[in-house]
Write an enzyme that holds these catalytic residues in place. Structure first.
Site, short mmCIF file in Angstrom:
data_model
loop_
_atom_site.label_atom_id
_atom_site.label_comp_id
_atom_site.label_asym_id
_atom_site.label_seq_id
_atom_site.Cartn_x
_atom_site.Cartn_y
_atom_site.Cartn_z
N ARG A 1 56.85 81.08 78.31
CA ARG A 1 57.13 81.80 79.18
C ARG A 1 58.43 81.76 80.02
O ARG A 1 59.13 82.67 80.28
CB ARG A 1 56.03 81.84 80.49
CG ARG A 1 54.65 82.22 79.74
CD ARG A 1 53.27 81.74 80.62
NE ARG A 1 53.46 80.48 80.69
CZ ARG A 1 52.87 79.79 81.94
NH1 ARG A 1 52.39 80.31 82.91
NH2 ARG A 1 52.73 78.52 81.79
N ASN B 1 50.13 83.39 79.77
CA ASN B 1 49.28 82.37 78.73
C ASN B 1 48.02 83.15 78.96
O ASN B 1 47.37 83.61 80.09
CB ASN B 1 49.20 81.10 79.31
CG ASN B 1 50.27 80.28 79.00
OD1 ASN B 1 51.13 80.86 78.35
ND2 ASN B 1 50.50 79.19 79.56
#
Length: 87
Positions: free
Chosen positions: A18, A36
């Site tokens: 990320r 996620n």
């Protein structure tokens, strides 16, 4: 300009996925988000020019600890956004 909904499978959590996504997407001028998922995948919606989206994915594949086994991609309608962020 296109928008894609992408699910990444493999070793994609706990490896900076990320962080790298946000950093590179902003550098490329892309918009959207990344997060996620509970099943160990990473979900992303990304909008921009196809070449820049491809460049983002190649960049992620080249990171040392990220290992993408599979990618599920679907096209989406464009949205009015200004940034790429982590959800």
């Amino acid at each position: 300009m296109i928008r894609k909904h992408i699910i990444f499978y493999g070793r994609v959590q706990g490896v900076g996925f990320r962080y790298y996504s946000v950093h590179k997407a902003r550098q490329l001028g892309l918009t959207g988000w990344v997060k996620n998922c509970y099943d160990g995948t990473v979900e992303m919606e990304v909008q921009g020019w196809e070449e820049q989206i491809d460049e983002l994915i190649l960049f992620l594949e080249r990171q040392a600890y990220i290992h993408i086994d599979n990618i599920d991609v679907k096209s989406q309608e464009l949205k009015d956004e200004r940034d790429f962020y982590e959800r």
